[in-house]
Motif scaffolding. Structure first.
Motif, PDB file in Angstrom:
ATOM      1  N   GLY A  40      96.730  83.598  64.227  1.00 24.95           N
ATOM      2  CA  GLY A  40      96.232  82.211  64.243  1.00 24.95           C
ATOM      3  C   GLY A  40      95.123  82.058  65.273  1.00 24.95           C
ATOM      4  O   GLY A  40      94.085  81.430  65.006  1.00 24.95           O
ATOM      5  N   GLY A  41      95.345  82.650  66.430  1.00 24.49           N
ATOM      6  CA  GLY A  41      94.343  82.602  67.502  1.00 24.49           C
ATOM      7  C   GLY A  41      93.049  83.253  67.070  1.00 24.49           C
ATOM      8  O   GLY A  41      91.951  82.723  67.292  1.00 24.49           O
ATOM      9  N   MET A  42      93.189  84.391  66.411  1.00 31.28           N
ATOM     10  CA  MET A  42      92.015  85.137  65.944  1.00 31.28           C
ATOM     11  C   MET A  42      91.233  84.310  64.915  1.00 31.28           C
ATOM     12  O   MET A  42      90.000  84.243  64.959  1.00 31.28           O
ATOM     13  CB  MET A  42      92.503  86.423  65.293  1.00 31.28           C
ATOM     14  CG  MET A  42      91.401  87.329  64.872  1.00 31.28           C
ATOM     15  SD  MET A  42      91.168  88.559  66.091  1.00 31.28           S
ATOM     16  CE  MET A  42      92.569  89.557  65.740  1.00 31.28           C
ATOM     17  N   ALA A  43      91.977  83.673  63.994  1.00 30.20           N
ATOM     18  CA  ALA A  43      91.330  82.871  62.949  1.00 30.20           C
ATOM     19  C   ALA A  43      90.526  81.736  63.571  1.00 30.20           C
ATOM     20  O   ALA A  43      89.374  81.500  63.192  1.00 30.20           O
ATOM     21  CB  ALA A  43      92.397  82.315  62.002  1.00 30.20           C
ATOM     22  N   HIS A  44      91.120  81.044  64.524  1.00 29.98           N
ATOM     23  CA  HIS A  44      90.417  79.914  65.139  1.00 29.98           C
ATOM     24  C   HIS A  44      89.258  80.375  66.024  1.00 29.98           C
ATOM     25  O   HIS A  44      88.209  79.733  66.069  1.00 29.98           O
ATOM     26  CB  HIS A  44      91.407  79.043  65.924  1.00 29.98           C
ATOM     27  CG  HIS A  44      92.242  78.190  65.029  1.00 29.98           C
ATOM     28  ND1 HIS A  44      93.312  78.698  64.329  1.00 29.98           N
ATOM     29  CD2 HIS A  44      92.130  76.886  64.674  1.00 29.98           C
ATOM     30  CE1 HIS A  44      93.844  77.735  63.595  1.00 29.98           C
ATOM     31  NE2 HIS A  44      93.149  76.620  63.778  1.00 29.98           N
ATOM     32  N   ALA A  45      89.500  81.494  66.721  1.00 31.13           N
ATOM     33  CA  ALA A  45      88.434  82.005  67.585  1.00 31.13           C
ATOM     34  C   ALA A  45      87.226  82.445  66.760  1.00 31.13           C
ATOM     35  O   ALA A  45      86.099  82.449  67.259  1.00 31.13           O
ATOM     36  CB  ALA A  45      88.967  83.171  68.424  1.00 31.13           C
ATOM     37  N   ALA A  46      87.452  82.814  65.481  1.00 32.37           N
ATOM     38  CA  ALA A  46      86.359  83.240  64.593  1.00 32.37           C
ATOM     39  C   ALA A  46      85.343  82.114  64.381  1.00 32.37           C
ATOM     40  O   ALA A  46      84.208  82.363  63.964  1.00 32.37           O
ATOM     41  CB  ALA A  46      86.921  83.688  63.247  1.00 32.37           C
ATOM     42  N   PHE A  47      85.745  80.882  64.694  1.00 30.39           N
ATOM     43  CA  PHE A  47      84.835  79.748  64.567  1.00 30.39           C
ATOM     44  C   PHE A  47      83.613  79.932  65.479  1.00 30.39           C
ATOM     45  O   PHE A  47      82.523  79.448  65.177  1.00 30.39           O
ATOM     46  CB  PHE A  47      85.574  78.449  64.912  1.00 30.39           C
ATOM     47  CG  PHE A  47      84.809  77.208  64.540  1.00 30.39           C
ATOM     48  CD1 PHE A  47      84.487  76.931  63.216  1.00 30.39           C
ATOM     49  CD2 PHE A  47      84.394  76.307  65.518  1.00 30.39           C
ATOM     50  CE1 PHE A  47      83.762  75.798  62.881  1.00 30.39           C
ATOM     51  CE2 PHE A  47      83.681  75.168  65.184  1.00 30.39           C
ATOM     52  CZ  PHE A  47      83.369  74.911  63.861  1.00 30.39           C
ATOM     53  N   GLY A  48      83.816  80.654  66.556  1.00 29.62           N
ATOM     54  CA  GLY A  48      82.692  80.985  67.448  1.00 29.62           C
ATOM     55  C   GLY A  48      81.624  81.754  66.681  1.00 29.62           C
ATOM     56  O   GLY A  48      80.418  81.560  66.900  1.00 29.62           O
ATOM     57  N   GLY A  49      82.049  82.629  65.775  1.00 30.32           N
ATOM     58  CA  GLY A  49      81.123  83.403  64.945  1.00 30.32           C
ATOM     59  C   GLY A  49      80.338  82.509  63.998  1.00 30.32           C
ATOM     60  O   GLY A  49      79.147  82.730  63.759  1.00 30.32           O
ATOM     61  N   VAL A  50      81.004  81.474  63.469  1.00 26.88           N
ATOM     62  CA  VAL A  50      80.323  80.510  62.585  1.00 26.88           C
ATOM     63  C   VAL A  50      79.235  79.786  63.387  1.00 26.88           C
ATOM     64  O   VAL A  50      78.094  79.635  62.929  1.00 26.88           O
ATOM     65  CB  VAL A  50      81.338  79.499  61.988  1.00 26.88           C
ATOM     66  CG1 VAL A  50      80.634  78.458  61.134  1.00 26.88           C
ATOM     67  CG2 VAL A  50      82.416  80.227  61.173  1.00 26.88           C
ATOM     68  N   GLY A  51      79.602  79.394  64.605  1.00 30.38           N
ATOM     69  CA  GLY A  51      78.638  78.719  65.490  1.00 30.38           C
ATOM     70  C   GLY A  51      77.427  79.602  65.760  1.00 30.38           C
ATOM     71  O   GLY A  51      76.273  79.148  65.689  1.00 30.38           O
ATOM     72  N   LEU A  52      77.683  80.876  66.036  1.00 33.62           N
ATOM     73  CA  LEU A  52      76.593  81.826  66.309  1.00 33.62           C
ATOM     74  C   LEU A  52      75.658  81.936  65.098  1.00 33.62           C
ATOM     75  O   LEU A  52      74.426  81.941  65.255  1.00 33.62           O
ATOM     76  CB  LEU A  52      77.176  83.208  66.606  1.00 33.62           C
ATOM     77  CG  LEU A  52      77.655  83.486  68.036  1.00 33.62           C
ATOM     78  CD1 LEU A  52      78.364  84.829  68.095  1.00 33.62           C
ATOM     79  CD2 LEU A  52      76.460  83.487  68.997  1.00 33.62           C
ATOM     80  N   ALA A  53      76.264  82.034  63.910  1.00 34.47           N
ATOM     81  CA  ALA A  53      75.481  82.183  62.681  1.00 34.47           C
ATOM     82  C   ALA A  53      74.582  80.962  62.470  1.00 34.47           C
ATOM     83  O   ALA A  53      73.398  81.110  62.147  1.00 34.47           O
ATOM     84  CB  ALA A  53      76.418  82.368  61.490  1.00 34.47           C
ATOM     85  N   PHE A  54      75.121  79.766  62.672  1.00 36.31           N
ATOM     86  CA  PHE A  54      74.320  78.546  62.497  1.00 36.31           C
ATOM     87  C   PHE A  54      73.226  78.467  63.556  1.00 36.31           C
ATOM     88  O   PHE A  54      72.083  78.155  63.244  1.00 36.31           O
ATOM     89  CB  PHE A  54      75.225  77.307  62.583  1.00 36.31           C
ATOM     90  CG  PHE A  54      75.862  76.958  61.263  1.00 36.31           C
ATOM     91  CD1 PHE A  54      75.273  76.025  60.411  1.00 36.31           C
ATOM     92  CD2 PHE A  54      77.043  77.549  60.863  1.00 36.31           C
ATOM     93  CE1 PHE A  54      75.845  75.706  59.191  1.00 36.31           C
ATOM     94  CE2 PHE A  54      77.627  77.236  59.652  1.00 36.31           C
ATOM     95  CZ  PHE A  54      77.031  76.313  58.806  1.00 36.31           C
ATOM     96  N   PHE A  55      73.578  78.777  64.795  1.00 34.95           N
ATOM     97  CA  PHE A  55      72.626  78.632  65.914  1.00 34.95           C
ATOM     98  C   PHE A  55      71.434  79.571  65.750  1.00 34.95           C
ATOM     99  O   PHE A  55      70.297  79.198  65.985  1.00 34.95           O
ATOM    100  CB  PHE A  55      73.361  78.896  67.233  1.00 34.95           C
ATOM    101  CG  PHE A  55      72.520  78.633  68.446  1.00 34.95           C
ATOM    102  CD1 PHE A  55      72.225  77.324  68.842  1.00 34.95           C
ATOM    103  CD2 PHE A  55      72.009  79.681  69.202  1.00 34.95           C
ATOM    104  CE1 PHE A  55      71.452  77.077  69.961  1.00 34.95           C
ATOM    105  CE2 PHE A  55      71.222  79.441  70.326  1.00 34.95           C
ATOM    106  CZ  PHE A  55      70.949  78.129  70.705  1.00 34.95           C
TER     107      PHE A  55
END
Lengths: 278, 255
Positions: A40-55
């Motif tokens: 669960g932690g890994m799944a939520h932390a992956a949101f950082g990757g989404v942020g990086l991709a958008f940025f």
């Protein structure tokens, strides 16, 4: 059938097959090693990757894959070296990853329409290249679990005994965490970061009672996942629902139904026993 | 001269700052059956873990057949203390025992040679009919036997048991020690145990572990020795008092 005439739906069904295999293989290992919170932690932390991709205006899935791969390595090294603090570490990385993603999205100019699709899943965002990446990850995941199956069974049963056999227990746990990271990437687009954890756990719960070996549990979990995701996709298409929510709703409904059946059967067997006594 | 299977020279070890073992010396000859006894917290399990290479000594040298244990892990069979069943892991008795087979075929299934080896080990401990049963459906004693079979299946040269009879009924204990005794000569057997009376019938040597190690080849366990190992019992037992009081009670009733 109308549903199969659209290329996005064809992609969605291929993705559903890939995610079912991923869930079916990694879910049981996550559950029996009590790593659900970590996943669960890994799944939520992956949101950082989404942020990086958008940025940085990068393709989302490959970016999340690279980010999650390195994140899972860091995650894994911290957890295997400080087992007693693993829950705390998961909590920190869970919140940290989400915070990073939110800050990067805030700093990205423009309106982020696709964002909810990564949080809750969408059948519209799947491209052929995304499917190819998911396919490669699925292949790696299945291949690794097949190759290290007996080591995984031994460390899941008794990690100290596994050490006496010369099994590198910490490396095995690290591999398990990296594979869980792969499954996050595969599941993210169809089910979404927020909902994917239920697809790692519900199929295992339903597969457990009649499985006397781990590989049977893996096989049954895969079938359950396939049933949830395909039924969910049909509902999503015909009722214009969010794919992630539809798939998880089918899973939860099946979970409740199976539990109700078990409760009724239990009650029945107790009644028979009382009658027998009389 | 008899070959030494396990040798410890001036070995010390502890957890954080507490010294559990202090300059321990021990030599166990090949093919013998040894029991490690001593009070709880005396360092018996720690000593086994050092021999198995699971722990690194603070100082001193540990050799198994002249080499560090990690280098010859395949020669050691081990039955740990209090293995808790992971209730979430679906596992058959066959799979549990097969864990002890070295260099197995990759994947979900098992080679026919592995199946034969497992069956042979299960027959040795008398539970061959349970191979396909789930470990959740067998008794504590049967589970313990399966763990012994797992240790035997790799055909080790040294067998190490940490309280192997913890959940076994009295008859089962005798059977197990008979089995271990029959392995003597074929392999070196080291057992941590509190079943002193049963174990003493089979052993070649006794190592008393309580921070340090004292070795004896005496098979007889005198009450004096037991008092020295476990400490002298000083408080009056309630049951003793009760038994002394009974004649008085009956005498008063007759009057």
């Amino acid at each position: 059938m109308e549903i199969f005439q659209f290329s996005f739906m064809q992609h969605a069904f291929v993705a559903a097959l890939l995610l079912s295999i991923a869930c079916g293989f990694i879910g049981p290992l996550v559950v029996i090693n009590r790593q659900v919170f970590l996943a669960g932690g890994m799944a939520h932390a992956a949101f950082g990757g989404v942020g990086l991709a958008f940025f940085f205006s990068l393709p989302v899935l490959p970016t999340v894959f690279v980010y999650t791969f390195f994140l899972s390595l860091v995650f894994g090294l911290l957890v295997v070296n400080q087992r007693e603090l693993s829950e705390t570490i998961v909590g920190i990385i869970w919140a940290g990853g989400m915070a990073l993603g939110i800050i990067l999205l805030d700093l990205t100019p423009g309106y982020k329409t696709e964002l909810t699709s990564y949080l809750f899943g969408s059948i519209l965002t799947l491209s052929k290249s995304d499917l190819s990446l998911a396919c490669v990850l699925d292949f790696l995941l299945v291949g690794t679990i097949w190759w290290k199956y007996k080591e995984f069974v031994t460390i899941s049963f008794d990690s100290e005994y596994a050490k006496t056999l010369g099994i590198k227990v910490n490396n095995c746990f690290l591999i398990l965490i990296v594979l869980a990271g792969f499954s996050v990437v595969i599941l993210m687009q169809l089910v979404g970061i927020v909902l994917l954890i239920s697809l790692l756990t519900i199929p295992v719960y339903l597969a457990k009672p009649k499985s006397d070996t781990l590989y049977k549990m893996i096989f049954k979990s895969t079938l359950w996942s396939l049933f949830f995701s395909y039924t969910g996709l049909f509902l999503s298409f015909y009722f214009n629902l969010n794919s992630g929510a539809a798939i998880i709703s089918v899973a939860i409904f099946s979970f409740l139904l199976v539990n109700l059946k078990r409760m009724l059967l239990n009650k029945e067997s107790k009644t028979v026993f009382v009658d027998g006594q009389l | 001269m008899q070959k030494i299977a396990i040798s410890l020279k001036n070995v010390s070890f502890g957890y954080s700052k507490t010294r559990v073992l202090d300059r321990v010396n021990l030599s166990i000859p090949q093919g013998e059956f040894w029991a490690l006894i001593g009070p709880n917290g005396g360092g018996k399990t720690t000593l086994l873990k050092l021999i198995l290479g699971l722990l690194k000594p603070w100082e001193g040298e540990i050799k198994v057949f002249g080499k560090p244990a990690k280098e010859i892990a395949t020669k050691i069979g081990y039955v740990p203390q209090q293995v808790r069943k992971n209730m979430l892991l679906p596992l058959t008795v066959f799979e549990l025992v097969s864990m002890g087979v070295r260099s197995q075929k990759r994947g979900f299934f098992y080679a026919s040679k592995t199946k034969e080896q497992v069956q042979e080990a299960l027959e040795k401990v008398g539970i061959s009919s349970l191979a396909s049963k789930s470990i959740l459906d067998i008794s504590g004693g049967q589970f313990q036997r399966a763990l012994v079979a797992r240790a035997l299946v790799g055909k080790p040269e040294i067998l190490i048991f940490d309280e192997p009879t913890a959940n076994v009924d009295p008859e089962g204990k005798v059977c197990l020690y008979e089995l271990l005794s029959s392995l003597k000569g074929e392999m070196t057997v080291v057992v941590v145990t509190h079943d002193l009376v049963i174990a003493s019938a089979s052993i070649d040597g006794l190592a008393v572990v309580n921070r340090q190690v004292r070795v004896s080849r005496e098979k007889e366990l005198s009450s004096q020795l037991l008092s020295l190992i476990y400490g002298k019992h000083t408080h009056a037992c309630a049951v003793d008092g009760f038994i002394q009081e009974i004649p008085k009670y009956f005498a008063s009733k007759v009057k």
